[in-house]
Design an enzyme around this catalytic site. Structure first.
Site, PDB file in Angstrom:
ATOM      1  N   LYS A  33      -2.940  -2.647   1.783  1.00 25.46           N
ATOM      2  CA  LYS A  33      -1.731  -1.828   1.667  1.00 25.46           C
ATOM      3  C   LYS A  33      -0.576  -2.393   2.503  1.00 25.46           C
ATOM      4  O   LYS A  33       0.583  -2.292   2.083  1.00 25.46           O
ATOM      5  CB  LYS A  33      -2.013  -0.379   2.055  1.00 25.46           C
ATOM      6  CG  LYS A  33      -2.314  -0.119   3.512  1.00 25.46           C
ATOM      7  CD  LYS A  33      -2.566   1.368   3.741  1.00 25.46           C
ATOM      8  CE  LYS A  33      -2.910   1.653   5.192  1.00 25.46           C
ATOM      9  NZ  LYS A  33      -1.808   1.347   6.109  1.00 25.46           N
ATOM     10  N   THR A  34      -0.882  -2.987   3.670  1.00 21.82           N
ATOM     11  CA  THR A  34       0.196  -3.579   4.473  1.00 21.82           C
ATOM     12  C   THR A  34       0.840  -4.728   3.709  1.00 21.82           C
ATOM     13  O   THR A  34       2.067  -4.899   3.718  1.00 21.82           O
ATOM     14  CB  THR A  34      -0.336  -4.072   5.832  1.00 21.82           C
ATOM     15  OG1 THR A  34      -0.942  -2.989   6.527  1.00 21.82           O
ATOM     16  CG2 THR A  34       0.786  -4.647   6.679  1.00 21.82           C
ATOM     17  N   GLU A 217       0.855   5.500   5.759  1.00 25.83           N
ATOM     18  CA  GLU A 217      -0.060   6.510   6.310  1.00 25.83           C
ATOM     19  C   GLU A 217       0.497   7.922   6.082  1.00 25.83           C
ATOM     20  O   GLU A 217       0.513   8.766   6.976  1.00 25.83           O
ATOM     21  CB  GLU A 217      -0.286   6.270   7.811  1.00 25.83           C
ATOM     22  CG  GLU A 217      -0.757   4.876   8.185  1.00 25.83           C
ATOM     23  CD  GLU A 217      -2.206   4.615   7.801  1.00 25.83           C
ATOM     24  OE1 GLU A 217      -2.824   5.492   7.161  1.00 25.83           O
ATOM     25  OE2 GLU A 217      -2.723   3.537   8.136  1.00 25.83           O
ATOM     26  N   GLN A 247      -8.626   9.253   4.385  1.00 23.72           N
ATOM     27  CA  GLN A 247      -8.490   8.748   5.752  1.00 23.72           C
ATOM     28  C   GLN A 247      -7.615   9.651   6.621  1.00 23.72           C
ATOM     29  O   GLN A 247      -7.098   9.222   7.645  1.00 23.72           O
ATOM     30  CB  GLN A 247      -7.921   7.325   5.726  1.00 23.72           C
ATOM     31  CG  GLN A 247      -8.830   6.321   5.031  1.00 23.72           C
ATOM     32  CD  GLN A 247      -8.296   4.915   5.121  1.00 23.72           C
ATOM     33  OE1 GLN A 247      -8.347   4.262   6.169  1.00 23.72           O
ATOM     34  NE2 GLN A 247      -7.762   4.412   4.014  1.00 23.72           N
TER      35      GLN A 247
END
Length: 756
Positions: A33-34, A217, A247
């Site tokens: 995802k980064t 996030e 998460q």
């Protein structure tokens, strides 16, 4: 363009190249995802979007720094804002805080500072509650801010304080913060929201500046962060949110997983992209994660897939107690290094910080170097906070917390009451503390002798303020030397050598800041950076040491080898979550996060006996083990099942041997005492945590057939009672099928009314 889209999967490419409008990226652990977020930023820039029109937000300074460096590696140096929510808000308030009554040099109070102010407020209102209750009071204030609810409402959930008292403390606390030109971490968010709501022209400027908002996030955003995001994206709706409900592990500090689901309601036209390809873990590790997380109901269904090899099958160790668990972990790390690996390949994860004690002891005995992540942060060390207090006071003379600290190290004969009187005088006169100090003799309750001491300290502060505030490093060294702090520390602290080393590190940190901010640096900005740093931000990734940390601290990290210890009911899941479905699901997500940190090997440990708060009890295996039991190999180090510990005539000594695994030397020492009296001395917290008692001596008497409840295992009944010498052993069968044998004085069972 070719480089930006290189080595991306079809799903990643879809997320990166999506155009204007709202976008939700549901990104599983290890799914890159980064990479997607940074490539999306680079893609937008390639399409003509200006760097200053893009704002990216994530949840740690370390992650923000990594994101920025990745973007600049593709597009070169850029001036876009990539930061945490708190850093973003702090920067906005430096620019426009005066609109809501704050100078640009406002101080950010950390948790310790905030607790001091809360304690002072409670005392001022007549409370005599102890330190533990003060921590709880501070926590309630933070909860009220994070969850956006009136603090009086919390009195119905926490009966420690009355609703009226909570409101009075909250009001006085906020007043004291404003008087000191200070904000706590929560205020950074609340005040930014207030700024946008009360001052539309300021918001209009940021709407023109931030045309594209990317929030990472997103499942960890709280109510205020969610609202700030919506406000900033309200004009263009170019809002990319990346998150994974599986998460979400920070509900205890206000995070609301439902914000991910609300995104789709807020933006009905939003595009949703699922990143399910895992590039981190082996197939066998992902199998454990998938088997457990599917038991959660509140989630977006997805299944992680990987092209990585099957890998080693995860291992479950079932052992007697914490010491044996720790020894096994140490042996596993040592074997890995002997086979050619390195120490920092290993991360040992646990639910609570207290679990690290036995592991640390075992690693020390095995001469294995280790580092605790999330322990005492560098900027929380006493000597660092002392010198930073001087810096904060120079930057903001109304900072009462720093004023109190600076006057006490070294001591200047100015008591806390004197400082508070001076502060009250400054507030009533509408002047700064520096100005008030010049009129110390006019302050009620301050005599001539004390006034002279105040004037002397004022002269010292003026001298520091006369030193150019930037660069910061020379100011740090000047304070350490001329304040008398160094001399005082050497004369009064036996650990002064270590503390001087830490002060040298502070100087190096300041020097690094000065060099990286030759044109835009300032003491105010330096102090903001210090206030917003976490222990994770300061950790050294390069040192070859095994890493110990809580499962929460491991979020966002990855390691070749992971051990998750303490998989027992009451430990993981934690005892506080047992009676709440929502909290059990959060504990399951926490376990899921821990499992998915592992790249190559995963080990789980479970102890059937563990000490907690000097109370020893038989533990039940975590439900998470049962949910994924076929996915790992089990190493059972217990010779026989706990249910049969007392069969075949086995007695108390057999029980102690099997459950506590007392070494031969300590067993002989134990035998020298009378085990049937209260005179037995405690040999060691993990070996003999409680002292056996005779039947009926301060204990309870149970009967066969009684319905009972245990704090960890739930409801059950006493199926049988055996007598072993002077002891009675209860056979307890619990409603979920679990059964165990417990010495009567260890049982701690609540007898239930059979008619209920």
């Amino acid at each position: 363009m070719k480089d930006i889209l290189a080595d991306l999967t079809s799903a990643q490419r879809e997320a990166v190249t999506y155009g204007a409008g709202p976008l939700l990226i549901v990104a599983g652990p290890g799914s890159g995802k980064t990479r997607v977020v940074t490539r999306r930023i680079a893609y937008l820039l390639s399409q003509g979007v200006k760097p200053w029109q893009i704002t990216a937000v994530t949840f740690t300074n370390k992650a923000a720094g990594e994101m920025l460096s990745r973007v600049e590696a593709i597009v070169g140096k850029t001036n876009m804002w990539i930061s945490t929510f708190h850093s973003l808000c702090a920067k906005i308030l430096r620019m426009y805080g005066n609109a809501i009554g704050y100078p640009s040099s406002y101080t950010i109070y950390d948790e310790e500072d905030s607790k001091k102010i809360v304690s002072q407020c409670a005392e001022e209102l007549g409370s005599k509650a102890g330190k533990k209750n003060m921590s709880q009071l501070r926590s309630l204030i933070s909860t009220s801010k994070n969850k956006d609810i009136e603090i009086e409402a919390l009195a119905f959930h926490d009966r420690t304080f009355k609703a009226d008292f909570l409101r009075e403390v909250y009001t006085l606390y906020q007043q004291r913060l404003r008087e000191a030109f200070a904000m706590d971490f929560d205020d950074l968010l609340l005040n930014t929201r207030e700024l946008f709501v009360r001052h539309p022209k300021v918001l209009e400027e940021f709407h023109g500046r931030f045309n594209w908002l990317l929030v990472d996030e997103y499942q960890d955003t709280n109510s205020c962060q969610y609202q700030i995001s919506r406000i900033l994206a309200s004009k263009t709706r170019n809002f990319s949110a990346t998150g994974d409900p599986d998460q979400s592990i920070y509900a205890w500090r206000g995070a609301e997983m439902k914000n991910v689901f609300k995104f789709l309601k807020d933006y009905e036209s939003a595009k949703t992209v699922y990143l399910e390809d895992n590039f981190r873990s082996t197939k066998s590790i992902l199998q454990v994660a998938d088997c457990v997380i599917r038991y959660n109901e509140n989630r977006i269904d997805k299944k992680l897939v990987t092209s990585n090899p099957e890998g080693e099958k995860p291992v479950l160790l079932v052992c007697y107690g914490a010491d044996e668990e720790a020894e096994w972990i140490a042996e596993r790390i040592a074997a890995h290094v002997e086979a050619g690996g390195i120490y920092r390949d290993f991360a040992v994860l646990y639910r609570t910080s207290a679990q690290s004690r036995s592991i640390e002891n075992a690693l020390k005995r095995a001469v294995i170097p280790y580092t605790i992540i999330g322990g005492l942060a560098f900027f929380q060390r006493r000597e660092i906070k002392d010198i930073v207090a001087y810096l904060r006071l120079i930057d903001n003379p109304m900072d009462i917390v720093s004023f109190l600290r600076a006057t006490s190290v070294p001591p200047r004969g100015l008591g806390e009451k004197t400082i508070h009187r001076l502060h009250a005088f400054a507030r009533s006169a509408g002047v700064s503390m520096i100005e008030a100090m010049a009129h110390a003799e006019e302050v009620p309750g301050v005599g001539r002798t004390i006034a002279k001491k105040i004037e002397k300290f004022r002269s010292e502060l003026l001298a520091y303020a006369g030193v150019k505030k930037f660069p910061v490093a020379p100011l740090v060294s000047n304070i350490v030397e001329t304040s008398g702090y160094k001399k005082w520390m050497r004369e009064n602290d036996e650990d002064w050598i270590d503390r001087e080393d830490n002060l040298a590190e502070l100087h190096a940190f300041a020097l690094e800041y000065d060099m990286s901010h030759p044109e835009d640096g300032s003491l105010t900005d330096f102090l903001a950076n210090v206030a917003l740093l976490s222990s994770l931000d300061m950790s050294d990734d390069s040192a070859d040491r095994a890493l110990l940390m809580t499962l929460h601290a491991a979020k966002g990290l990855e390691f070749p080898c992971v051990v998750i210890c303490g998989l027992e009911e009451g430990q993981l899941p934690h005892a506080r979550s047992i009676n709440s479905l929502g909290e059990i699901e959060e504990e399951r997500r926490l376990f899921y996060v821990g499992v998915t940190r592992a790249k190559k090997t995963l080990a789980l440990t479970c102890a059937l006996g563990r000490t907690s708060y000097s109370d020893f009890g038989i533990r039940k295996k975590s439900r998470f083990i049962k949910e994924a039991e076929y996915t790992f190999d089990t190493i059972d180090m217990i010779a026989r099942d706990p249910d049969s510990l007392f069969s075949d005539g086995g007695g108390v000594e057999d029980y102690l041997d099997a459950l506590l695994k007392v070494s031969k030397k300590k067993r002989e020492e134990f035998k020298r005492h009378d085990v049937f009296t209260d005179e037995v001395s405690q040999i060691g917290a993990d070996e003999i945590p409680v002292r056996p008692r005779k039947i009926g001596d301060k204990g309870k008497t149970y009967k066969v057939g009684q319905l009972v409840t245990h704090k960890n295992f739930g409801s059950g009944k006493i199926a049988g009672i055996d007598t072993q010498g002077l002891y009675r052993v209860l056979k307890v069968e619990f409603d979920d099928g679990f059964a165990t044998s417990i010495l009567e004085q260890f049982a701690d069972l609540l007898v239930r009314d059979e008619n209920r």
